[in-house]
Scaffold this motif. Structure first.
Motif, mmCIF file in Angstrom:
data_model
loop_
_atom_site.group_PDB
_atom_site.id
_atom_site.type_symbol
_atom_site.label_atom_id
_atom_site.label_comp_id
_atom_site.label_asym_id
_atom_site.label_seq_id
_atom_site.Cartn_x
_atom_site.Cartn_y
_atom_site.Cartn_z
ATOM 1 N N ASN A 177 5.711 -4.332 5.138
ATOM 2 C CA ASN A 177 5.139 -5.083 6.258
ATOM 3 C C ASN A 177 3.771 -4.149 6.244
ATOM 4 O O ASN A 177 3.586 -3.360 5.635
ATOM 5 N N PHE A 178 2.566 -5.090 6.895
ATOM 6 C CA PHE A 178 1.362 -4.550 6.762
ATOM 7 C C PHE A 178 1.116 -3.085 7.261
ATOM 8 O O PHE A 178 0.557 -2.304 6.316
ATOM 9 N N TYR A 179 1.635 -2.521 8.302
ATOM 10 C CA TYR A 179 1.599 -1.283 8.556
ATOM 11 C C TYR A 179 2.401 -0.270 7.844
ATOM 12 O O TYR A 179 1.980 0.845 7.731
ATOM 13 N N ALA A 180 3.579 -0.655 7.223
ATOM 14 C CA ALA A 180 4.333 0.178 6.611
ATOM 15 C C ALA A 180 3.744 0.311 5.095
ATOM 16 O O ALA A 180 3.714 1.543 4.463
ATOM 17 N N ALA A 181 2.962 -0.601 4.707
ATOM 18 C CA ALA A 181 2.021 -0.721 3.470
ATOM 19 C C ALA A 181 0.739 0.461 3.712
ATOM 20 O O ALA A 181 0.697 1.336 2.905
ATOM 21 N N LEU A 182 0.365 0.325 4.593
ATOM 22 C CA LEU A 182 -0.758 1.139 5.051
ATOM 23 C C LEU A 182 -0.296 2.748 5.187
ATOM 24 O O LEU A 182 -0.881 3.422 4.598
ATOM 25 N N ASN A 183 0.737 2.829 5.651
ATOM 26 C CA ASN A 183 1.253 3.964 5.931
ATOM 27 C C ASN A 183 1.698 4.738 4.520
ATOM 28 O O ASN A 183 1.397 5.936 4.341
ATOM 29 N N SER A 184 2.311 3.824 3.785
ATOM 30 C CA SER A 184 2.787 4.339 2.466
ATOM 31 C C SER A 184 1.273 4.759 1.731
ATOM 32 O O SER A 184 1.640 5.803 0.755
ATOM 33 N N ALA A 185 0.389 4.266 1.970
ATOM 34 C CA ALA A 185 -0.557 4.525 0.985
ATOM 35 C C ALA A 185 -1.413 5.756 1.642
ATOM 36 O O ALA A 185 -1.788 6.529 0.965
#
Ligand code: ATP
Ligand code: MG
Lengths: 480, 440, 257
Positions: A177-185
């Motif tokens: 999801n959007f925030y998980a992707a941001l976190n992963s980056a």
């Protein structure tokens, strides 16, 4: 001292964790692009595969849209104004407690975190995450004796790359999801825990999260792996100073339980919730998910959510192993102008899997409190069982309580039961308790505690007292 | 010449040549407004929360033709659908068009007006309420608003009590090509009046068609309405219905919807509270098998204090059928002392069937008692065992229990012949669907 | 100890007058019984003395230990020693009897400057009181009145009274719903708790209770007023004659009921 006495002593304290700590920061330019992502990775001296992981996630993120399906309205974070890395300037890798910046230690002391060795008696091992960086992990040695690895995720990437590589992103994929992707980056730090086969973790593990810096987002990453026949209990506490600006907290937590393993994850979330008019406060957009990979495994989430301006959080369990068990116990309290949209997902894949959801939502002030849960029984999940009980309590006339359960069943031998009720603190109940000598606030606090009992009893002892206090303070003067 | 007319706004203009022109200026106005809105309304898809579980591709892939060009067959042998109690209070619509021959409206006593809408284009109630009670904004409702030609009109004067239940019989004939029917109904029950309405939708053959019944019901102070809706469309049909009722002070509205037919059903009943002290029911029974999809999206909108409302929605799914239930209970800010209860019970009989349930509470007032429950499961193995121990075969035990499960929702239907008809339907279904293969 | 003077009470915000000039004096050490037909205002009187927010005093006063208590919150009145056994005891799900009573006991103790009891001491104390009303210890861990039978609720009220040791107890139809044995047990309990330093007001419909607990005074309420007072023989007279013969007294002042 009686329970209500304890509450009384807290009266008027409003948000007592709202102080800031004056330390020097090593800051990054704000905004995000591939270079920033690379820089974070470089700064942390990460191996190539980790840098790749981040970049892939970043690219996925740029193509994703910020979600808006939940029951909350707020001004979207300005992603180009955020600081994606913020670390206290003193060197983060420490060998003893004495090396921690005294100001930070002072902060943790104010928060009552057992960062010092003397607290060893309490049997709690602590990893403290200050803004984005893990400050110190206590009891490393004692845990190491038992074979348990408990360290910051940055250290784990250096010292146990094979484990991190194998499991990170395996429960919450970078593009989940959007925030998980941001976190992963851009994740900066967090806790890592590995409990080997046939091991009962000898103490409660605990992390305290603290957002201090005003413009920094906090993106921690937690990864807990419990191998066959192991058991671990993990506690998480969160606070932040009071600022007028909203701060973003977008964490990812992944839990993995193998055959017969059990993970218990408890949270007390008390981030700053903003003021009476809804100014300031934390955006708490967290992805928490556990996978019961092994047969007979169990993952249990318990949460007491009292803080944050906006909370979007659905700690979930994927029940893959046969006979595995997922639990979600939640109390979410909203007051003032807080908005919480929280709940869980229980995805039944294995046979004879079982899940229990107990959610208690309490709304006061001008807040909105939503339960959103999903229970899915897949075609192969023979004899899967779910029981959900979601109760809401409203205090006053200007708040809202919402219940959105999604149920899907594709197996005729599965059984799902969901019940929800809405009630209020009755005037006759308050009068009855007052007649027995309790003040109005104590009466409410007692009734609310009674309402949440099934959930509160799931919290580890260390948290239970704090939980009671928090509930009392939170609802102080909300009737009348 | 055939006019391919999927109901997508982009090709709506192709229907222009068939736009109905009857009715009054008010009707023209309704059609124009619908047309305008339709042009800016998206055809629903799964990304929209409200349509998340319902696959509409079978509709969007069907090439519908205007009914005039569809090669419809003649309806015959339809008397068997008449209910005896409504011998002289029956309105018959065939493919959404009024049929005078079969209708019979003499027997309702004083103060009750029953007929087809196009006979009353300028009636004050028609002018006031037609299309004004509708609060749906999807393409289907708008399409009906654009294309309807007629409908049922039921009006009860102050204090009037209908002497017999009114049957509104909607028949859909066989046809060469798929067509769309746009039935409509407007019911206005003035103060202290009382009426029972049996709305029945029946597909006479096996052809594909879509019907979009839109009904508007106004229940004024102290009036009572008992509304039974039976959906028996054929298994190639699409049934998209929008029944909405507004309830005024001290009134009662009780509605029972029985969904048996259609390949795909989307039923969106709504009740809107307009004043205090009301009592309403929104029950449903869904019995589906094969590849049927039945989707109920209901709204109970509590806007004032003191309401009693109930919803019991029961579903039995067999074969590859798919049931969706999304029931919203709203309690608005100043609506105190609401007692609202919603229960959704699903019986899933097969491995290929699917049940989605999403009961929802949205509560903004504190002095209320609201609860909902949802269950999905099979028959209680204990009960099956009990009956077996009393000598029944497993198959028979399941049949009996399924039958009993379904029966609860129709117990309150108070017209004898209809009650009996529904019992027969339930019996037919359970007989055909008691499946010994799924065991506890 | 308690003096009610010309008390007029209305339902808050509605303007319906329920008590229409009640006068009543209760001295230390006395037992009073209040009787009267349904709807005559007995419970209202008890609740207003305890400070129920649903009612409003429009005229008159309630003097307790020499001071008006009209401005006090219900919990402050409780601290001052007032206890109300509810006609319809309220259910409080999730809050156990034990928790409630420990909280109550300790707050009341604190306000009277007495020692608070720690959980162990309290446990001993409370078990002693259980015996007084012959209640099983299981009830301590059950939620207050939740799922209790009618009689159990009543007994629980007297149990709470035993724990809190009030100076003035208003017992609103505590005898209704009790079986024959329970009535005797509860009555014995009340008698044991009563001494010359405290007072008890029994609201009841039945003379039977008064065989066990002998009142010093009996009052009859009709139409929101005390229309007749007397000794314990008055109760017997009522038992025999009903209330009809007193109805006229309710309107002596020319005021309709
Ligand atoms: N909150 C209220 N709103 C309206 N009327 C009320 C309210 N409370 C009490 N009353 C009315 O006041 C009158 C006195 O009631 P109360 O309960 O004091 O009677 P009572 O003497 O205790 O009767 P019983 O013997 O049946 O217990 C009744 O007519 C009652 O309906
Ligand atoms: Mg009474």
């Amino acid at each position: 001292m009686s329970e209500t006495k304890a509450l009384e002593s807290m009266i008027g304290e409003e948000y007592k964790y709202g102080f800031t700590t004056d330390v020097e920061y090593e800051d990054f330019p704000s905004g995000i692009n591939e270079d920033i992502v690379r820089l974070i990775s470089e700064k942390k001296n990460e191996p190539e595969w980790m840098t790749e992981f981040r970049l892939k996630a970043y690219r996925a993120w740029t193509e994703m849209e910020e979600p808006s399906w939940f029951n909350a309205t707020y001004e979207k974070p300005k992603f180009d104004k955020l600081q994606y890395y913020s670390a206290p300037k003193n060197k983060p890798k420490l060998n003893s407690l004495d090396e921690v910046d005294p100001k930070i230690r002072e902060t943790y002391e104010k928060l009552g975190i057992p960062l010092e060795e003397q607290k060893m008696l309490a049997g709690v091992a602590v990893d403290a995450v200050f803004d984005s960086v893990s400050i110190f992990t206590t009891f490393k040695e004692k845990l190491a004796e038992a074979g348990v690895i408990f360290c910051s995720i940055s250290e784990a990437i250096q010292d146990h790359p094979e484990l991190v590589k194998k499991y990170m992103g395996s429960v919450v994929p970078a593009r989940d999801n959007f925030y998980a992707a941001l976190n992963s980056a851009v994740f900066s730090d967090g806790s890592f825990c590995y409990v080997p086969k046939d091991t009962i973790c000898p103490m409660e593990l605990s992390t305290y999260f603290r957002i201090n810096n005003m413009n920094s987002g906090q993106f921690e990453r937690t990864l807990i792996i419990a191998e066959e026949n192991s058991h671990v209990s993990y506690l998480e506490g969160c606070t932040a100073p009071m600022y007028d600006e909203n701060q973003l907290h977008a964490a990812v937590v992944e839990l993995i339980a193998m055959d017969n393993a059990e993970i218990k994850y408890s949270t007390i979330q008390n981030w700053y919730s903003g003021n009476e008019d809804g100014k300031g406060g934390i955006f708490n957009f967290v992805t928490k998910r556990g996978a019961c990979r092994g047969d007979n495994s169990k993952i249990s989430w318990t949460q007491l959510e009292t803080g944050s301006a906006v909370t979007l959080k659905y700690p979930s369990v994927i029940l893959q192993g046969d006979n595995s068990v997922g639990e979600f116990y939640s109390v979410a309290v909203t007051n003032k102008r807080q908005q919480a949209d929280t709940g869980t997902k229980m995805i039944h894949l294995g046979k004879n899997t079982k899940s229990t959801i107990i959610s208690k939502g309490i709304s006061a002030g001008k807040s909105d409190n939503s339960y959103r849960g999903e229970v899915k029984i897949s075609k192969k999940a023979d004899n899967a069982r779910n029981y959900s009980q979601c109760d809401s309590m409203l205090i006053g006339q200007t708040c809202g309580a919402h219940t959105f359960p999604y149920i899907e069943s594709a197996n005729p031998t599965g059984k799902v039961e969901h019940e929800a009720t809405t009630s209020r603190v009755g005037e006759d109940q308050i009068f009855y308790l007052q007649q027995r000598g309790l003040s109005e606030d104590d009466a409410i606090s007692l009734i609310v505690n009674g309402f949440c009992k099934e959930v509160l009893k799931e919290l580890p002892m260390e948290f239970a007292v704090e939980a009671n206090k928090l509930l009392g303070i939170k609802l102080e003067g909300s009737v009348g | 010449m055939a006019h391919p007319t999927r109901i997508e706004p982009s090709i709506l203009h192709k229907l222009a040549k068939h736009l109905p022109e009857n009715g009054s200026a008010r009707w023209t106005n309704v059609r124009q407004k619908s047309m305008q809105q339709l042009n800016s309304t998206q055809f629903p898809h799964k990304k929209i929360e409200e349509w998340r579980f319902t696959d509409l591709r079978p509709i969007s892939r069907t090439e519908f033709t205007h009914i005039n060009d569809a090669g419809t067959y003649k309806a015959s042998d339809i008397e068997k659908y008449f209910i005896p109690e409504s011998d002289r209070s029956r309105l018959v619509f065939i493919n959404g068009r009024y049929n005078e021959t079969y209708s019979s409206i003499g027997g309702l006593g004083k103060g009750v007006t029953v007929g087809n809408l196009s006979r009353f284009p300028d009636d004050e109630n028609v002018l006031e309420y037609l299309n004004n009670l509708v609060n749906y904004d999807d393409v289907f409702t708008l399409f009906n608003g654009l294309m309807f030609e007629d409908g049922a009109y039921i009006h009860l004067k102050e204090g009037a009590k209908a002497e017999a239940p009114i049957q509104v019989l909607n028949l859909y004939t066989g046809s060469e090509k798929p067509f769309i029917a746009n039935p409509r109904m407007l019911v206005v029950a003035e103060e202290d009046s009382d009426v029972t309405i049996i709305e029945d939708h029946i597909g006479l053959e096996e052809n594909s068609y879509m019907t979009i019944p839109v009904s508007e019901v106004k229940v004024k102070q102290r009036a009572h309405i008992h509304h039974v809706r039976i959906q028996r469309d054929n298994e190639n049909a699409f049934h998209i219905s929008r029944p909405i009722a507004y309830v005024e002070k001290n009134s009662e509205y009780h509605s029972y919807t029985i969904t048996l037919g259609a390949k795909l059903t989307r039923n969106e009943p709504r009740v809107v509270q307009e004043d205090e002290e009301v009592d309403f029911t929104l029950d449903g029974l869904v019995l589906i098998d094969g590849e049927q999809v039945a989707d109920t999206h209901s709204v109970m909108d509590h806007r004032f204090s003191h309401a009693n409302s109930h919803q019991l929605h029961k579903v039995v799914v067999n074969g590859k059928a798919h049931s969706i239930f999304n029931g919203k209970i709203f309690v608005r800010r100043d609506a105190q002392k609401i007692d609202s209860f919603q229960e959704n019970r699903n019986l899933l009989l097969s491995y290929d069937g699917l049940v989605n349930a999403k009961p929802q509470l949205e509560i903004f007032a504190d002095d209320v008692l609201c609860s909902h429950g949802a269950t999905v499961g099979q028959l209680d193995p204990e009960e099956v065992f009990y009956l077996q121990s009393r000598g029944m075969t497993e198959e028979k035990a399941k049949e009996v229990l399924t039958y009993a499960f379904a029966l609860e929702t129709i117990e309150n239907v108070k017209v004898d012949s209809v009650h009996k008809l529904l019992i027969d339907e339930v019996y037919r279904y359970t007989k055909a669907n008691s499946n010994p293969k799924v065991t506890a | 100890m308690l003096e009610i003077k010309n008390l007029h009470v209305e339902v808050e915000g509605e303007g319906t007058e329920i008590l229409k000039g009640v006068n009543l004096t209760i001295n230390k050490g006395e037992i009073h019984a209040i009787m009267g037909p349904n709807g005559s205002g007995k419970s209202t009187l008890a609740k207003i003395v305890a400070g129920h927010p649903e009612y409003e005093v429009t005229k008159g006063d309630i003097i307790y230990n020499g001071e008006s208590i009209l401005e006090l919150d219900p919990d402050e009145r409780s601290h001052a020693g007032l206890f109300l056994a509810f006609q319809y005891p309220v259910e409080v799900p999730g809050v156990t009897n034990n928790t409630l009573l420990r909280e109550s006991y300790n707050t009341i103790a604190a306000s009277r400057g007495r020692e608070e009891l720690d959980p162990l001491e309290f446990d001993d104390y409370i078990r002693e009181k259980l015996e007084l009303v012959d209640m099983k210890a299981d009830f301590l861990e059950r939620s207050v009145n939740t799922g209790f039978s009618g009689g159990e609720k009543k007994r629980n009220e007297i149990f709470q009274m035993a724990v809190l040791e009030p100076a003035l107890a208003l017992l609103d139809e505590t005898d209704s719903g009790l079986d024959i044995d329970a009535l005797r047990i509860v009555a014995d309990g009340i008698n044991k708790l009563h001494h010359e330093e405290n007072s008890v007001v029994l609201i009841t419909h039945y003379q039977r209770l008064l065989n066990y607990i002998i009142p010093d005074h009996v009052h009859v309420m009709i139409g929101g007023k005390v229309v007749k007072s007397g000794g314990k023989e008055l109760a017997l007279e009522l038992e025999e004659k009903g209330y009809d013969w007193l109805e006229s007294l309710a309107t002596v002042n020319g005021e309709a009921k």
